[in-house]
Enzyme design. Structure first.
Site, PDB file in Angstrom:
ATOM      1  N   GLY A  53       0.845  -1.186   0.000  1.00 29.50           N
ATOM      2  CA  GLY A  53       0.000   0.000   0.000  1.00 29.50           C
ATOM      3  C   GLY A  53       0.876   1.229   0.000  1.00 29.50           C
ATOM      4  O   GLY A  53       2.056   1.147   0.334  1.00 29.50           O
ATOM      5  N   CYS A  80       5.373  -6.093   1.459  1.00 27.11           N
ATOM      6  CA  CYS A  80       5.712  -4.670   1.522  1.00 27.11           C
ATOM      7  C   CYS A  80       5.028  -3.986   2.712  1.00 27.11           C
ATOM      8  O   CYS A  80       5.369  -4.262   3.855  1.00 27.11           O
ATOM      9  CB  CYS A  80       5.388  -4.007   0.182  1.00 27.11           C
ATOM     10  SG  CYS A  80       6.175  -2.404   0.023  1.00 27.11           S
ATOM     11  N   TYR A  81       4.024  -3.140   2.473  1.00 26.08           N
ATOM     12  CA  TYR A  81       3.312  -2.511   3.594  1.00 26.08           C
ATOM     13  C   TYR A  81       2.803  -3.597   4.553  1.00 26.08           C
ATOM     14  O   TYR A  81       2.833  -3.440   5.776  1.00 26.08           O
ATOM     15  CB  TYR A  81       2.154  -1.678   3.055  1.00 26.08           C
ATOM     16  CG  TYR A  81       1.313  -0.990   4.113  1.00 26.08           C
ATOM     17  CD1 TYR A  81       1.747   0.185   4.708  1.00 26.08           C
ATOM     18  CD2 TYR A  81       0.088  -1.529   4.501  1.00 26.08           C
ATOM     19  CE1 TYR A  81       0.979   0.807   5.688  1.00 26.08           C
ATOM     20  CE2 TYR A  81      -0.694  -0.905   5.470  1.00 26.08           C
ATOM     21  CZ  TYR A  81      -0.248   0.261   6.064  1.00 26.08           C
ATOM     22  OH  TYR A  81      -1.015   0.880   7.025  1.00 26.08           O
ATOM     23  N   HIS A 167       8.037  -7.331  -3.930  1.00 26.18           N
ATOM     24  CA  HIS A 167       6.736  -7.711  -4.501  1.00 26.18           C
ATOM     25  C   HIS A 167       6.836  -8.996  -5.318  1.00 26.18           C
ATOM     26  O   HIS A 167       7.184  -8.937  -6.496  1.00 26.18           O
ATOM     27  CB  HIS A 167       6.208  -6.582  -5.382  1.00 26.18           C
ATOM     28  CG  HIS A 167       5.774  -5.390  -4.603  1.00 26.18           C
ATOM     29  ND1 HIS A 167       4.524  -5.276  -4.047  1.00 26.18           N
ATOM     30  CD2 HIS A 167       6.435  -4.272  -4.240  1.00 26.18           C
ATOM     31  CE1 HIS A 167       4.419  -4.135  -3.392  1.00 26.18           C
ATOM     32  NE2 HIS A 167       5.578  -3.504  -3.493  1.00 26.18           N
ATOM     33  N   GLU A 169       4.511 -10.611  -6.570  1.00 26.83           N
ATOM     34  CA  GLU A 169       3.453 -10.659  -7.590  1.00 26.83           C
ATOM     35  C   GLU A 169       3.836  -9.935  -8.868  1.00 26.83           C
ATOM     36  O   GLU A 169       3.205 -10.109  -9.901  1.00 26.83           O
ATOM     37  CB  GLU A 169       2.153 -10.065  -7.020  1.00 26.83           C
ATOM     38  CG  GLU A 169       2.147  -8.550  -6.790  1.00 26.83           C
ATOM     39  CD  GLU A 169       2.791  -8.097  -5.479  1.00 26.83           C
ATOM     40  OE1 GLU A 169       3.610  -8.864  -4.928  1.00 26.83           O
ATOM     41  OE2 GLU A 169       2.498  -6.980  -5.026  1.00 26.83           O
ATOM     42  N   ASP A 225     -17.456 -10.413 -22.665  1.00 30.42           N
ATOM     43  CA  ASP A 225     -18.135 -10.573 -21.380  1.00 30.42           C
ATOM     44  C   ASP A 225     -19.615 -10.890 -21.521  1.00 30.42           C
ATOM     45  O   ASP A 225     -20.119 -11.824 -20.906  1.00 30.42           O
ATOM     46  CB  ASP A 225     -17.973  -9.311 -20.513  1.00 30.42           C
ATOM     47  CG  ASP A 225     -16.525  -8.857 -20.464  1.00 30.42           C
ATOM     48  OD1 ASP A 225     -15.653  -9.686 -20.766  1.00 30.42           O
ATOM     49  OD2 ASP A 225     -16.291  -7.690 -20.137  1.00 30.42           O
ATOM     50  N   LYS A 366     -10.646 -11.279 -16.804  1.00 29.84           N
ATOM     51  CA  LYS A 366     -10.895 -11.411 -18.238  1.00 29.84           C
ATOM     52  C   LYS A 366     -10.353 -12.720 -18.840  1.00 29.84           C
ATOM     53  O   LYS A 366     -11.042 -13.410 -19.570  1.00 29.84           O
ATOM     54  CB  LYS A 366     -10.245 -10.222 -18.943  1.00 29.84           C
ATOM     55  CG  LYS A 366     -10.659 -10.051 -20.367  1.00 29.84           C
ATOM     56  CD  LYS A 366     -11.926  -9.256 -20.414  1.00 29.84           C
ATOM     57  CE  LYS A 366     -12.317  -8.862 -21.805  1.00 29.84           C
ATOM     58  NZ  LYS A 366     -13.393  -7.868 -21.734  1.00 29.84           N
TER      59      LYS A 366
END
Ligand code: XMP
Length: 510
Positions: A53, A80-81, A167, A169, A225, A366
């Site tokens: 964050g 992280c945060y 991170h 990710e 979608d 998606k």
């Protein structure tokens, strides 16, 4: 359903954590950071991830989770945060980083850790932070450091609490996926192999239960979608699903035909095609402001759709292809991102219409919707198509929209798409389209001077449409597009290529 929960502290990467876990076949959902312990436990998660964050844990308004989340006995990974929160909450100290780090850094692991199992001793990781752990809480040990950040990963394996300053990710982090997998499967013991198709039976039963013997309506646009949402609903309630396709007159060549062929002829949907092009074009007459065009189209769409929907007796439900990113956006701690252009999608429909929503895709990203679409046998040309904006070609004919100008643009656009597809570039880019400029330029054709329109070609690569870079198409391909447009489309004597990234430009021109 077995899952891992991610508490969102406002990082731009929170969605990425979810996407990476899902691609590892681990089901996860994102909750706002202030989710209550009761809410968390009611979902029976295997583990928790505290996201990064933008705040410092010492900010007066720093987002804080329910203090009990670290003592639930659930495995937790702080990122992280999230690491700083864990450090502070467990009795360690956090300080302003000696050197603010942003970018790649070399991580070295220490000792053994399940989290780094299978990774080499040293690898590059993505850092982005202003605070760092200064002292480690009792019972924790340091499992990795970088040259600038001595405490870059900590853990208390006993309590199943883990944290990393970098991170995992982010795609630039080497072995990031391995770290997330180690947490999910090694630490949390998540064993299932979740796939979007795991949703299929449960979702179909849920729709059956929700709609019962009533009727549901779907605004089928032919996009990914709404196509997948409608196909799911059709499996559940068959011809009690009534689909409405509004032809705004602002569609690309072939869009309407394709809809009919696939959904009416092949899938046997109850599909009503409404030709409202005269209404749309009538109301756009003389309008040149982009925002005005969008508003007119949005309102007209709702009006036309509502009128058609009212003709279907006994319809109480509206099927919509809302995706998980929209759902996250609405619970996100940052709130919806700034509106740069007003987007008028069918999202605006339900409140006014007083119909109950059926949103079978609301937990999917998606790429997962595409995967589900394949299971439902929706053709690739629908699943892999580029995004197309709700206001259609109206925001690509700059200035006033007329049938004539739409015709010119439509032809140029079709040629460009044919060439891009033939060259094998279509699936490598996010979006490719033409724009008709509101200006004319001089040219020579044969012995004659011409004074005609300019078509701009816009091709971009992007992951989510939020940022984008212009595509480096091969010279030969650009040359073919330009030559064919100028020779085959009457009214265009010049083709230009847009070489601006987003930001500062947007993908669409209006
Ligand atoms: P921009 O132009 O804002 O576009 O960079 C980002 C992505 O959103 C699409 N877009 C829209 N989609 N209704 C939509 O459904 C709209 O009004 C709209 N405007 C832009 C655009 O095509 C790109 O993929």
């Amino acid at each position: 359903m077995d899952q891992i929960l991610i508490l969102d502290f406002g990082s731009q990467y929170t969605q990425l954590i979810a996407r990476r876990l899902r691609s590892l076949r681990v089901y996860c959902e994102i909750l706002p950071f202030h989710a209550s312990v009761e809410d968390i436990l009611s979902r029976n998660p295997r583990g928790l991830i505290l996201s990064g964050g933008p705040s410092s844990v010492y900010d007066r308004k720093a987002p804080m989770p329910d203090p009990a989340v670290l003592s639930l006995g659930l495995p937790v990974l702080g990122i992280c945060y999230g690491m700083q929160l864990m450090t502070l909450a467990m009795g360690g100290r956090v300080r302003r980083a000696l050197r603010r780090e942003y970018g790649l850094s070399m991580l070295r692991t220490r000792g053994e850790s399940v989290l780094f199992s299978g990774a080499p001793r040293g690898f590059r990781v993505w850092m982005s932070h202003g605070d760092e752990a200064e002292t480690v809480p009792d019972g924790f040990r340091v499992t990795a450091g970088t040259p600038d950040v001595p405490v870059a990963a900590i853990e208390s394996a006993e309590r199943r609490l883990y944290a990393v300053q970098f991170h995992p990710e982010v795609y630039h982090t080497e072995h990031g996926e391995r770290i997330l997998r180690n947490f999910a499967r090694g630490v949390c013991g998540y064993r299932e192999r979740w796939t979007p198709a795991s949703f299929l039976d449960a979702t179909i039963s849920a729709i059956k239960e929700q709609v019962g013997d009533s009727r549901a309506i779907c605004a089928l646009s032919g996009g990914v979608d709404s196509s997948v949402a409608a196909a799911l609903a059709y499996r559940a309630i068959g011809r009690n699903l009534r689909c409405i396709f509004v032809d705004t007159g602002l569609l690309r060549h072939g869009d309407r035909d394709r809809m009919e062929k696939v959904f009416r002829d092949r899938f046997r949907f109850d599909l009503r095609i409404v030709d409202a092009s005269a209404t749309f074009l009538g109301r756009l007459k003389g309008v040149t402001s982009p925002e005005k065009k969008r508003k007119i189209i949005g309102h007209t769409f709702i009006e036309v759709f509502e009128r058609e929907a009212r003709r279907i007796k006994g319809a109480r439900f509206l099927v919509q292809g809302t995706l998980y990113p929209d759902v996250i956006e609405s619970v996100s701690v940052k709130g919806p991102s700034a509106v740069i252009k007003s987007h008028h999608n069918v999202g605006g429909l339900p409140k006014k219409m007083g119909m109950e929503l059926v949103e079978p895709l609301r937990f999917l990203f998606k790429d997962e919707v595409r995967e589900l679409g394949r299971t439902l046998k929706i053709p690739e040309h629908i699943l892999m198509q580029h995004p197309f904006p709700g206001p259609g070609l109206a925001i690509r004919v700059l200035g006033e929209v007329t049938r004539e100008r739409l015709g010119i643009l439509g032809k140029a656009d079709l040629i460009m798409r044919e060439e891009i597809q033939a060259a094998g570039w279509y699936d490598r880019i996010w979006q490719a389209f033409c724009v008709l400029l509101p200006t004319r330029t001089v040219g020579v054709m044969g012995d004659e001077r011409s004074y005609e329109n300019v078509a701009a070609v816009r091709c971009v690569s992007s992951v989510d449409g939020m940022t984008a870079d212009w595509s480096r198409l091969p010279d030969g391909l650009l040359q073919r597009i330009s030559a064919r447009i100028v020779s085959e489309v009457r009214g265009v004597n010049r083709v230009v290529y847009d070489i601006t990234s987003k930001p500062p430009a947007t993908i669409e021109w209006e």
